[in-house]
Structures are given as C-alpha cells and as structure tokens.
Write an enzyme that holds these catalytic residues in place. Structure first.
Site, PDB file in Angstrom:
ATOM      1  N   CYS A 125       0.790  -1.198  -0.222  1.00  0.00           N
ATOM      2  CA  CYS A 125       0.299  -0.202   0.444  1.00  0.00           C
ATOM      3  C   CYS A 125       0.794   0.974   0.598  1.00  0.00           C
ATOM      4  O   CYS A 125       1.290   1.759   0.904  1.00  0.00           O
ATOM      5  CB  CYS A 125      -0.632   0.071   1.243  1.00  0.00           C
ATOM      6  SG  CYS A 125      -2.128   1.813   1.356  1.00  0.00           S
ATOM      7  N   LEU A 126       0.457   2.584  -0.721  1.00  0.00           N
ATOM      8  CA  LEU A 126       1.935   3.407  -1.211  1.00  0.00           C
ATOM      9  C   LEU A 126       1.489   3.707  -0.152  1.00  0.00           C
ATOM     10  O   LEU A 126       2.502   5.009   0.363  1.00  0.00           O
ATOM     11  CB  LEU A 126       1.297   3.878  -2.228  1.00  0.00           C
ATOM     12  CG  LEU A 126       0.339   4.227  -2.915  1.00  0.00           C
ATOM     13  CD1 LEU A 126      -0.607   5.619  -2.231  1.00  0.00           C
ATOM     14  CD2 LEU A 126      -0.669   4.653  -4.211  1.00  0.00           C
TER      15      LEU A 126
END
Length: 160
Positions: A10-11
């Site tokens: 997840c960025l």
C-alpha cells in the site's frame, strides 16, 4: 534531481516513510507499469508506487534500496502486511537504466538474493494517484498501514 519509483505494498505508508529520508526532495503516490493512462476502469496490471525525487549528491539509489528494505518483506510475492494482490507487489522502476543497475547490484549483493521477490524493471507507464491518496497518512494517521509507526518515523529531515 533524479526520479525513481518504489512499490512496497500500500502506497500510503511507503510515501510516509520515503519522504522523510535524507536526499529525498519530493514524493508522489501513483501507479507504475499499468496498461492505461487513467485511474478509471478495471485493474490494468499496475503496482502501487511512490514517485521519488532525490538528490544523487546526497543519496544514491543503492542507499535508497537499503532504506526501502526496512519497510518491505522482500520474500512475499504480491503481499505486504494485510494487503494482498498483484498491485501490492514490491518493485523498483525507473526510466534511467543506471538506477536499475544500482538496484540490481544492491539485490545481488545480499546473501538472500535467491529468495527476493522485488522486481526491477524499466518504468513504462506512470499514473498519479487521486488526491485522496497523496500524503494520506498525514491527513488520516489512523488509517491502516502495514509499516509500524516506529519505522515510519525513524528518519526525519532537517527541513521538514
């Protein structure tokens, strides 16, 4: 100023961590190497990533790789923390072949190289993520993040 792209699950957490590193001048949440140039439509093969601008006089790609390995599980394919799926794969992307060489040298220098699932590929497409994903953990610090808080805040920049 140079640019490299890091995909580490997840960025949100990846961006929160990377922007604190020495030599990093800016970050942007996005999608690397998908097939479309839009955020609309079905999943198109992209990896969630963080576009990372950095000063090569202060930090090298190889050093950035060392930092990156503090926040990923390099042995998982398409999974970081509770995030599962191809878009959560780990990778390093760049339009600069020298960056890819540096990243590869870093990986090959590790004793666990044969177990590492981090892809190193040329950047073929980049799409900036929607505004709601930019610096998400700054605005919503209680949102889920696979990176522990003590690691997210391990480094600080003097000019922040």
């Amino acid at each position: 100023m140079e640019v490299v792209y890091f995909a580490g699950g997840c960025l949100w957490g990846v961006q929160a961590f990377i922007k604190t590193l020495p030599g990093v001048t800016y970050t942007e949440a996005g999608r690397a190497n998908g097939r479309s140039h839009t955020l609309e439509g079905d999943y198109d093969g992209y990896a969630e990533c963080v576009k990372t601008g950095f000063d090569p006089e202060v930090v090298t790609v190889r050093e950035l790789m060392g930092y990156f390995f503090e926040i990923i599980d390099p042995y998982n394919l398409n999974k970081q923390g509770q995030d599962v799926g191809k878009k959560y794969r780990t990778g390093v992307y760049s339009e600069n072949p020298d960056h890819l060489k540096e990243a590869t040298v870093f990986l090959k220098s590790r004793v666990d190289y044969d177990r590492i699932m981090v892809e190193v590929l040329p950047l073929t497409n980049y799409v900036r993520s929607a505004e709601e994903h930019q610096d998400r953990l700054d605005r919503c610090p209680n949102d889920y993040c696979h990176i522990p808080n003590e690691i997210l805040s391990k480094y600080t920049r003097e000019d922040v």
